[in-house]
Write a protein that holds these residues in place. Structure first.
Motif, short mmCIF file in Angstrom:
data_model
loop_
_atom_site.label_atom_id
_atom_site.label_comp_id
_atom_site.label_asym_id
_atom_site.label_seq_id
_atom_site.Cartn_x
_atom_site.Cartn_y
_atom_site.Cartn_z
N GLY A 1 -25.62 53.26 21.15
CA GLY A 1 -25.23 51.85 21.10
C GLY A 1 -24.14 51.48 22.08
N ASP A 2 -24.00 52.27 23.15
CA ASP A 2 -22.98 52.00 24.17
C ASP A 2 -23.63 51.24 25.32
OD1 ASP A 2 -20.86 51.95 25.90
OD2 ASP A 2 -20.37 54.08 25.70
N TYR A 3 -23.78 49.93 25.15
CA TYR A 3 -24.48 49.12 26.14
C TYR A 3 -23.81 49.13 27.52
CZ TYR A 3 -26.88 47.23 22.01
OH TYR A 3 -27.60 47.09 20.85
N PRO A 4 -22.49 48.96 27.62
CA PRO A 4 -21.86 48.97 28.94
C PRO A 4 -22.04 50.30 29.69
CG PRO A 4 -20.42 47.93 27.35
CD PRO A 4 -21.54 48.54 26.57
N GLN A 5 -21.94 51.42 28.97
CA GLN A 5 -22.12 52.72 29.63
C GLN A 5 -23.55 52.88 30.11
OE1 GLN A 5 -19.41 55.09 29.96
NE2 GLN A 5 -20.87 55.68 31.54
N GLY A 6 -24.53 52.48 29.29
CA GLY A 6 -25.92 52.54 29.71
C GLY A 6 -26.19 51.64 30.89
N ALA A 7 -25.60 50.44 30.89
CA ALA A 7 -25.78 49.52 32.01
C ALA A 7 -25.17 50.09 33.29
CB ALA A 7 -25.16 48.17 31.68
N ALA A 8 -24.00 50.73 33.18
CA ALA A 8 -23.35 51.31 34.36
C ALA A 8 -24.21 52.41 34.96
CB ALA A 8 -21.97 51.85 33.99
N PHE B 1 -27.21 43.18 33.42
CA PHE B 1 -26.80 44.59 33.35
C PHE B 1 -25.51 44.81 34.15
CE2 PHE B 1 -30.22 45.65 30.92
CZ PHE B 1 -30.53 46.99 30.88
N LEU B 2 -25.40 44.15 35.30
CA LEU B 2 -24.20 44.31 36.12
C LEU B 2 -22.97 43.81 35.38
CD1 LEU B 2 -23.10 45.15 38.89
CD2 LEU B 2 -23.50 42.81 39.68
N VAL B 3 -23.08 42.68 34.70
CA VAL B 3 -21.95 42.17 33.91
C VAL B 3 -21.63 43.12 32.75
CG1 VAL B 3 -21.20 40.29 32.42
CG2 VAL B 3 -22.42 39.77 34.53
N TYR B 4 -22.68 43.58 32.06
CA TYR B 4 -22.48 44.53 30.95
C TYR B 4 -21.69 45.76 31.40
CZ TYR B 4 -25.52 42.54 27.31
OH TYR B 4 -26.06 41.77 26.33
N SER B 5 -21.99 46.23 32.62
CA SER B 5 -21.41 47.50 33.08
C SER B 5 -19.90 47.45 33.24
CB SER B 5 -22.06 47.92 34.40
OG SER B 5 -21.71 47.03 35.45
N PHE B 6 -19.33 46.23 33.30
CA PHE B 6 -17.87 46.11 33.44
C PHE B 6 -17.18 45.74 32.13
CE2 PHE B 6 -19.43 45.21 37.77
CZ PHE B 6 -18.69 46.15 38.47
N LEU B 7 -17.93 45.72 31.04
CA LEU B 7 -17.35 45.38 29.75
C LEU B 7 -16.94 46.64 29.00
CD1 LEU B 7 -19.87 42.59 28.65
CD2 LEU B 7 -17.70 42.33 29.87
N THR B 8 -16.23 46.45 27.91
CA THR B 8 -15.79 47.57 27.07
C THR B 8 -16.80 47.78 25.95
OG1 THR B 8 -13.48 47.07 27.53
CG2 THR B 8 -13.95 48.46 25.62
N GLY B 9 -17.26 49.00 25.81
CA GLY B 9 -18.29 49.29 24.83
C GLY B 9 -17.78 49.37 23.40
N VAL B 10 -18.54 48.78 22.51
CA VAL B 10 -18.36 48.90 21.07
C VAL B 10 -19.71 49.32 20.52
CG1 VAL B 10 -17.64 47.74 18.95
CG2 VAL B 10 -16.65 47.05 21.13
N VAL B 11 -19.75 50.04 19.41
CA VAL B 11 -21.01 50.56 18.90
C VAL B 11 -22.02 49.44 18.70
CG1 VAL B 11 -22.14 51.84 17.05
CG2 VAL B 11 -19.85 52.49 17.81
N PHE B 12 -23.15 49.53 19.43
CA PHE B 12 -24.23 48.55 19.39
C PHE B 12 -23.74 47.13 19.68
CE2 PHE B 12 -26.10 52.01 16.92
CZ PHE B 12 -27.29 52.16 17.60
N SER B 13 -22.69 47.05 20.51
CA SER B 13 -22.17 45.75 20.92
C SER B 13 -21.25 45.98 22.11
CB SER B 13 -21.42 45.08 19.77
OG SER B 13 -21.01 43.79 20.17
N PHE B 14 -20.48 44.99 22.47
CA PHE B 14 -19.54 45.12 23.57
C PHE B 14 -18.45 44.08 23.39
CE2 PHE B 14 -22.97 42.32 24.83
CZ PHE B 14 -22.30 41.19 25.26
N SER B 15 -17.34 44.32 24.07
CA SER B 15 -16.22 43.39 24.03
C SER B 15 -16.11 42.70 25.39
CB SER B 15 -14.92 44.13 23.73
OG SER B 15 -13.81 43.25 23.84
#
Length: 282
Positions: free
Chosen positions: A243-250, A22-36
Motif C-alpha cells: 500500500g505504498d503508492y508513492p514508492q511504487g510510483a517512484a 504517477f509523477l506527482v504521487y512519486s514526490f508524496l509521503t507514503g501512508v499505508v494504502f494512501s498518501f500524504s
C-alpha cells in the motif's frame, strides 16, 4: 489537423494523464494504502529506489529477461516474416491468419500451459524420462528465468512477426530480383538492402518486446522462482501488498525513464548508422 485531435486526446487521457499522476504521487509521503499531500514534497522515494538492496537485482533480472526475449523474438521473427512475405505464395494470407489466431488465446491460459509442459510431471520431463534421456525431472525448466523467457517469447512472437512483415511489405520481390541481377549475393542483399530498410520496424519490435517482457509481473509469479523476481512484481507489491503508492510510483517512473533512455540510444544508433525511415513511392 482536425483528424489528429481524437488521437491527441486519447494520448493525453490514457497516457500523459496517468504518467503525470504517477509523477506527482512519486514526490508524496507514503501512508499505508494512501498518501500524504502535505508539503513539502520529498525526493525520499527516489532515494529509496536506488538505495534499496534488492533494486539492482530486480532491475538486472528485468533487463536480462527483456534482452533475451527481444533477441529471441527477433531471431525467430525475422526468418518467419521473410518467408511469409517472399516465399509463402498463395498461402500467405492463411499463414498470417494463423499468426493472428495465436493472439486469441488467453494470456493466462498460455502461461498455465507452459507451467504444465515444463513442470516436473509435464510433457517435456515425462517424455525425456520415458525415452531414458534423464533419470529425474529437470528442475531448471520451471520456476526459473528460462521458463519466464520461453513463455513471454511465445506470447510476444506473433506481434513481432506482424511488425516485421509490415516492414517487409513495401519491399517488392522485384527489387531483390534486380539486386540479384546486378550481382548482389544473399549476404549483400541482406546487408545493403533488407536490413537497412527494416531497421526501424525491427527497432520498434525490439522495444515492444523489451518493455513488455521486462515489466511483466504476471509471468514471473507463475513461472519464476525467488531468484528470478522482476521489477514489475515489486511495483505491484508496493501498490497492492504494501500500500505504498508513492514508492511504487517512484519505481515505475524510474523504469519509464530507463525505457525512454534506451529508446533514445537506439534512435541515435540508427541515425549514426545512416538508417532512416523509408518513404515508399507509388
Amino acid at each position: 489537423m482536425t483528424l489528429a485531435v481524437p488521437a491527441a486526446l486519447g494520448l493525453l487521457l490514457f497516457f500523459a494523464a496517468p504518467v503525470a499522476i504517477f509523477l506527482v504521487y512519486s514526490f508524496l509521503t507514503g501512508v499505508v494504502f494512501s498518501f500524504s499531500a502535505e508539503p513539502p514534497l520529498t525526493f525520499e522515494n527516489y532515494v529509496d529506489v536506488f538505495q534499496a538492496p534488492s533494486t539492482n537485482d530486480l532491475l538486472g533480472n528485468s533487463a536480462v529477461v527483456g534482452l533475451l526475449v527481444a533477441a529471441a523474438c527477433l531471431a525467430i521473427g525475422f526468418p518467419v516474416a521473410y518467408w511469409i512475405r517472399y516465399h509463402a505464395g498463395r498461402f500467405q494470407n492463411l499463414v498470417l491468419l494463423l499468426v493472428i489466431a495465436a493472439l486469441f488465446a488467453s494470456y493466462l491460459v498460455r502461461i498455465y500451459a507452459w507451467r504444465s509442459m515444463l513442470g516436473s510431471d509435464g510433457v517435456i520431463n515425462s517424455g525425456l524420462e520415458s525415452l531414458g534421456v534423464i533419470d529425474e525431472p529437470l528442475g531448471f525448466l520451471v520456476f526459473s528465468r528460462f521458463a519466464i523467457v520461453v513463455a513471454i517469447v511465445h506470447i510476444l512472437l506473433p506481434f513481432v512477426i506482424l511488425i516485421l512483415y509490415a516492414g517487409f511489405r513495401p519491399l517488392e520481390p522485384r527489387y531483390l530480383e534486380a539486386s540479384e541481377d546486378l550481382g548482389a549475393g544473399f549476404v549483400d542483399r541482406w546487408r545493403r538492402i533488407i536490413l537497412p530498410l527494416v531497421a526501424v520496424p525491427a527497432m520498434s519490435a525490439f522495444m515492444l518486446c523489451f518493455v513488455l517482457a521486462s515489466a511483466d509481473y504476471v509471468t514471473p509469479q507463475f513461472l519464476g522462482g525467488p531468484e528470478s523476481s522482476m521489477v514489475g512484481v515489486q511495483i505491484q507489491n508496493y501498490f497492492k501488498a504494501q500500500g505504498d503508492y508513492p514508492q511504487g510510483a517512484a519505481l515505475a517512473i524510474t523504469v519509464l525513464v530507463g525505457y525512454l533512455l534506451l529508446q533514445g540510444l537506439l534512435l541515435l544508433a540508427l541515425k549514426l548508422l545512416g538508417v532512416r525511415r523509408v518513404e515508399w513511392g507509388t
